[in-house]
Design an enzyme around this catalytic site. Structure first.
Site, PDB file in Angstrom:
ATOM      1  N   CYS A  66       0.850  -1.183   0.000  1.00 37.14           N
ATOM      2  CA  CYS A  66       0.000   0.000   0.000  1.00 37.14           C
ATOM      3  C   CYS A  66       0.889   1.237   0.000  1.00 37.14           C
ATOM      4  O   CYS A  66       2.042   1.192   0.424  1.00 37.14           O
ATOM      5  CB  CYS A  66      -0.956   0.010   1.174  1.00 37.14           C
ATOM      6  N   HIS A  68       0.779   5.748  -1.508  1.00 38.58           N
ATOM      7  CA  HIS A  68       0.079   6.922  -2.013  1.00 38.58           C
ATOM      8  C   HIS A  68       0.543   7.198  -3.443  1.00 38.58           C
ATOM      9  O   HIS A  68       1.746   7.180  -3.697  1.00 38.58           O
ATOM     10  CB  HIS A  68       0.411   8.143  -1.156  1.00 38.58           C
ATOM     11  N   GLU A 113      -7.474   8.523   4.913  1.00 37.40           N
ATOM     12  CA  GLU A 113      -7.242   8.173   3.516  1.00 37.40           C
ATOM     13  C   GLU A 113      -8.509   7.754   2.796  1.00 37.40           C
ATOM     14  O   GLU A 113      -9.382   7.109   3.377  1.00 37.40           O
ATOM     15  CB  GLU A 113      -6.211   7.041   3.425  1.00 37.40           C
TER      16      GLU A 113
END
Length: 175
Positions: A66, A68, A113
């Protein structure tokens, strides 16, 4: 080393700005993220144990990778790039759904998020980056569901939060 920026978004996932990654987590502002779930043909999910040097959730188990997306970078391309950086391989990814979560950590950081979930298939063992990944394991989906219920402290918050949705959205439809 250049500071990494994240994409700030509104509740509908419209880009509204950019912020330095650490500052975004200090301020707890909503930003775009992605989570990758890799399955093999045995129906096992590839988990990673986050490296002990990570700034939050060190040593906890979570989905395959994971991160961004960088400003200006296409979301799926960013997910594939990060999969290569963290786990040492890439494969085709399919977008499944997105979800929003917010959690404050003891170190004054807040994850807030809007997270896009991707799934892929891969049948070899990874060669993870030791700066990112402490360990890894292929895990049976039903055994994982039980372990998440019995030992939630072993797993990252977002993984515990999204696993049932992932399981019900993708895994049950595949079987």
């Amino acid at each position: 080393m250049a500071l990494q920026e994240v994409i700030l978004v509104d509740e509908l996932d419209n880009e509204i700005g950019r912020e330095e990654k650490l500052k975004a987590h200090l301020d707890g502002v909503l930003h775009r993220a992605f989570s990758v779930f890799i399955l093999n043909d045995k129906g096992e999910l590839l988990l990673q144990q986050r490296a002990s040097g990570k700034y939050h959730s060190p040593g906890l188990w979570t989905n395959t990778c994971c991160s961004h997306p960088s400003p200006g970078e296409e979301l799926q391309a960013s997910a594939q790039k990060r999969l290569q950086e963290e786990m040492g391989f890439t494969c085709p990814l399919i977008w499944l759904f997105k979800f929003k979560y917010k959690i404050a950590f003891d170190n004054n950081l807040t994850e807030h998020e809007l997270d896009h979930v991707f799934v892929g298939r891969y049948n070899q063992d990874p060669t993870p980056n030791p700066e990112e990944v402490e360990s890894w394991a292929w895990v049976n989906l039903d055994s994982l569901k039980t372990d998440l219920e019995e030992n939630p402290e072993k797993y990252t918050y977002w993984f515990r939060y999204v696993y049932d949705t992932f399981y019900n959205t993708y895994c049950l439809q595949e079987n």
